[in-house]
Design an enzyme around this catalytic site. Structure first.
Site, mmCIF file in Angstrom:
data_model
loop_
_atom_site.group_PDB
_atom_site.id
_atom_site.type_symbol
_atom_site.label_atom_id
_atom_site.label_comp_id
_atom_site.label_asym_id
_atom_site.label_seq_id
_atom_site.Cartn_x
_atom_site.Cartn_y
_atom_site.Cartn_z
ATOM 1 N N SER A 88 -11.147 67.684 -138.235
ATOM 2 C CA SER A 88 -12.457 67.045 -138.249
ATOM 3 C C SER A 88 -13.277 67.610 -139.398
ATOM 4 O O SER A 88 -13.126 68.775 -139.777
ATOM 5 C CB SER A 88 -13.190 67.297 -136.926
ATOM 6 O OG SER A 88 -14.551 66.930 -137.020
ATOM 7 N N TYR A 120 -15.716 74.977 -132.029
ATOM 8 C CA TYR A 120 -15.060 73.719 -132.389
ATOM 9 C C TYR A 120 -14.862 73.635 -133.898
ATOM 10 O O TYR A 120 -13.792 73.226 -134.381
ATOM 11 C CB TYR A 120 -15.900 72.539 -131.890
ATOM 12 C CG TYR A 120 -15.329 71.182 -132.245
ATOM 13 C CD1 TYR A 120 -14.167 70.714 -131.641
ATOM 14 C CD2 TYR A 120 -15.964 70.365 -133.181
ATOM 15 C CE1 TYR A 120 -13.645 69.463 -131.954
ATOM 16 C CE2 TYR A 120 -15.452 69.113 -133.495
ATOM 17 C CZ TYR A 120 -14.296 68.665 -132.886
ATOM 18 O OH TYR A 120 -13.779 67.439 -133.207
#
Length: 235
Positions: A88, A120
């Site tokens: 991501s 994350y």
């Protein structure tokens, strides 16, 4: 969607090395070859702080679980077999430095009480570094990482109410799951040529921001990751 109805599935807990190994053993018993491995699973703000190996939950699932799965299945990949790692652009909030990879339990693997976006982001930086080092370790394979876009899925199911409310407001701008899968499919099937090990976005080569990747970082991350694997396998 595929017209092939011979599609099977197996539930795997990526927070458990034991479960990952159980799946890998099951797969190897029934298959002699694996053409493409797409490491796609991910969590944000999981409701528990650590994996069964005592690793910070987000990085343990998003990165280390896939690292171990790839380690177990890599021998089934043929020459020019592919490993596609879904990361991501959130990596931009998770720069890793060498000192974070030092010690018996490196800082990036240490559990925190409330995993969130910082973890994350770090997990996605790990994924990008992982793809790059896979190419170095196994040059006969094609290994890349990618950003699928902001996709309308349930990835935000465990984040706070405020974040979910903001996400709902922007959902009309999100990609559909089919659109979100497009770059993964491109990386799994297209002729990537000299772009092996690189990062993709919208089915195109995308430069990683300065300071986020280096040979030193990817090699050190590989070393500490293998140390976790060896500790589990020797237990």
């Amino acid at each position: 969607m595929t017209d092939n109805f011979q599609v099977g599935y197996q539930i795997v807990d990526l927070a458990s090395f034991s479960d990952i190994k159980k799946f890998a053993d099951f797969y190897k018993e029934s298959h002699s070859k694996l053409d493409i491995l797409v490491n796609n699973a991910g969590v944000v703000s999981p409701p528990f702080s650590e994996t069964k190996q005592g690793i910070e939950a987000t990085t343990g699932i998003n990165y280390l679980g896939h690292f171990y799965l790839t380690h177990l299945l890599k021998d089934l990949l043929p020459v020019k077999g592919r490993v596609v790692i879904v990361a991501s652009d959130a990596y931009a909030g998770g720069k890793i430095t060498v000192d974070m990879l030092e010690g018996e339990t490196p800082r990036i693997f240490q559990p925190v009480s409330s995993p969130g976006f910082p973890q994350y982001a770090v997990s996605n930086t790990c994924r990008i570094l992982f793809a790059r080092e896979l190419v170095e370790k196994y040059p006969e394979l094609t290994c890349v990482s990618l950003h699928p876009g902001v996709v309308k899925t349930n990835l935000d199911r465990t984040v706070g109410c405020c974040v979910r409310c903001i996400a709902v407001c922007f959902q009309p701008c999100f990609k559909t799951p089919s659109e979100g899968a497009a770059t993964s499919l491109h990386c799994a099937t297209a002729d990537l040529g000299a772009d092996n090990g690189m990062y993709f976005k919208d089915s195109k080569l995308q430069a990683v921001k300065d300071g986020f990747v280096s040979e030193e970082l990817q090699k050190r991350l590989w070393e500490v990751s293998m140390a976790v694997v060896k500790k589990f396998e020797s237990s």
